[in-house]
Design a protein around this motif. Structure first.
Motif, short mmCIF file in Angstrom:
data_model
loop_
_atom_site.label_atom_id
_atom_site.label_comp_id
_atom_site.label_asym_id
_atom_site.label_seq_id
_atom_site.Cartn_x
_atom_site.Cartn_y
_atom_site.Cartn_z
N ALA A 32 0.81 -1.22 0.00
CA ALA A 32 0.00 0.00 0.00
C ALA A 32 0.84 1.27 0.00
O ALA A 32 0.42 2.31 -0.53
N ASN A 33 2.03 1.19 0.58
CA ASN A 33 2.88 2.38 0.69
C ASN A 33 4.31 2.03 0.29
O ASN A 33 5.14 1.71 1.15
N PRO A 34 4.63 2.08 -0.99
CA PRO A 34 5.99 1.73 -1.45
C PRO A 34 7.08 2.60 -0.82
O PRO A 34 8.25 2.19 -0.80
N ALA A 35 6.72 3.77 -0.31
CA ALA A 35 7.72 4.62 0.33
C ALA A 35 8.33 3.94 1.54
O ALA A 35 9.48 4.22 1.91
N LEU A 88 12.77 -0.03 13.94
CA LEU A 88 12.45 1.10 13.06
C LEU A 88 11.51 0.66 11.93
O LEU A 88 10.53 1.35 11.63
N GLN A 89 11.80 -0.47 11.31
CA GLN A 89 10.94 -0.92 10.21
C GLN A 89 9.56 -1.33 10.72
O GLN A 89 8.55 -1.12 10.03
N SER A 90 9.51 -1.90 11.90
CA SER A 90 8.20 -2.23 12.49
C SER A 90 7.40 -0.97 12.76
O SER A 90 6.17 -0.93 12.54
N GLN A 91 8.07 0.08 13.25
CA GLN A 91 7.37 1.34 13.49
C GLN A 91 6.84 1.93 12.19
O GLN A 91 5.79 2.58 12.19
N ARG A 92 7.56 1.74 11.10
CA ARG A 92 7.06 2.27 9.82
C ARG A 92 5.70 1.65 9.49
O ARG A 92 4.82 2.31 8.92
N VAL A 93 5.52 0.39 9.87
CA VAL A 93 4.23 -0.26 9.63
C VAL A 93 3.19 0.26 10.62
O VAL A 93 2.03 0.52 10.23
N ALA A 137 4.74 9.03 15.46
CA ALA A 137 6.00 9.71 15.20
C ALA A 137 6.35 9.60 13.72
O ALA A 137 6.17 8.54 13.10
N ARG A 138 6.87 10.69 13.17
CA ARG A 138 7.22 10.73 11.75
C ARG A 138 8.74 10.60 11.60
O ARG A 138 9.48 11.37 12.19
N ILE A 139 9.15 9.63 10.80
CA ILE A 139 10.58 9.31 10.67
C ILE A 139 10.96 9.26 9.20
O ILE A 139 10.29 8.61 8.39
N GLY A 140 12.04 9.94 8.86
CA GLY A 140 12.51 10.00 7.48
C GLY A 140 13.25 8.74 7.06
O GLY A 140 13.19 7.70 7.71
#
Length: 269
Positions: A82-85, A120-125, A157-160
């Motif tokens: 859903a979100n390739p970013a 970090l990758q889990s938080q992205r989800v 939280a927003r993470i680059g």
């Protein structure tokens, strides 16, 4: 794909170069350490994409008696599709670990073994879930990530991209915190608030920032681009760009510093 020497980026024009390098590394590891053959086949070699590897690996780690690995794996796959970013950020984060961490000698190392990367990758989800309005599930996974990986990062939280959580142990990131691109954060760092007020209350970390171990940055303050925060500091006020701060409370000890601290990883002040 040819393996690259330490400190050199992969060819940007070949989007699959990173994945092919990881496959090659896993194949070599099977040859070098037969005891890990089953693990490496299960986690890497039987999968067709980096996204599938990550979905399988994270779901295996986060599974529990009330949420099995298969359900979590499908959830992770759904988020990546859903979100390739998210996947673009994953690739940048792997490269960040490889290029900045002297203990990381292959691209597969953070993917398989670094819990800071996993958190970090889990938080992205969980962030994707939060944006989709699925806050209950996001909170559930935040709790599980904290239990398993030792990092407590709010789903909002927003993470680059290009972010390295070195070690990852004891990292706390609050709800309204923002972390920019190409940031390096060591263990024990808190991006927290200062009281019970609601609203925008957590730090905003600019691009290229290096935050040393056991640092607390508190309140809705700005850490300017390419600044450095020394280990053990307590930061309560804005930090200008290209400055170094250290101490309790933190004070500026160097200004107009050249370079990008997060990439240089020079923690001396």
């Amino acid at each position: 794909a040819n393996r690259t020497s330490k400190g050199k980026s992969m060819t940007a024009s070949n989007h699959d170069a990173l994945w092919l390098a990881i496959l090659q590394e896993a194949e070599l590891a099977v040859r070098d350490e037969p005891l890990l053959a089953s693990f490496l086949h299960m986690t890497v070699l039987r999968h067709g994409t980096l996204e599938d590897v990550l979905a399988f690996h994270l779901s295996s780690k986060l599974a529990s008696a009330v949420m099995d690995a298969r359900a979590l794996m499908e959830l992770f796959r759904e988020a990546f599709a859903a979100n390739p970013a998210i996947v673009d950020a994953v690739r940048a984060d792997i490269t960040a670990c490889y290029e900045r961490d002297p203990a990381c000698d292959s691209y597969s190392t953070p993917l398989l073994y670094f819990k800071g990367f996993h958190a970090l990758q889990s938080q992205r989800v969980t962030h994707w879930l939060w944006q989709e309005g699925r806050k209950t599930l996001a909170y559930f996974l935040q709790n599980r990530i904290s239990e398993v990986m030792g990092a407590d990062i709010h789903p909002a939280a927003r993470i680059g991209h290009g972010v390295m959580l070195d070690h990852g142990t004891g990292i706390v990131v609050g709800e309204t915190a923002v972390i920019g691109n190409n940031v390096s954060i060591l263990q024990g760092v808190t991006l927290g608030g200062t009281g019970k007020d609601h609203g925008d209350r957590h730090p905003k970390v600019g691009d290229g920032v290096l935050i040393g171990a056991n640092t607390s940055i508190l309140g809705n303050i700005r850490i300017g681009d390419c600044s450095k925060v020394g280990a053990g500091s307590v930061v309560l006020d804005d930090v200008p760009a290209h400055c170094t701060v250290v101490g309790v409370p933190a004070r500026v000890v160097a200004q107009l510093c050249p370079g990008t601290p997060a990439l240089d990883m020079d923690q001396r002040v």
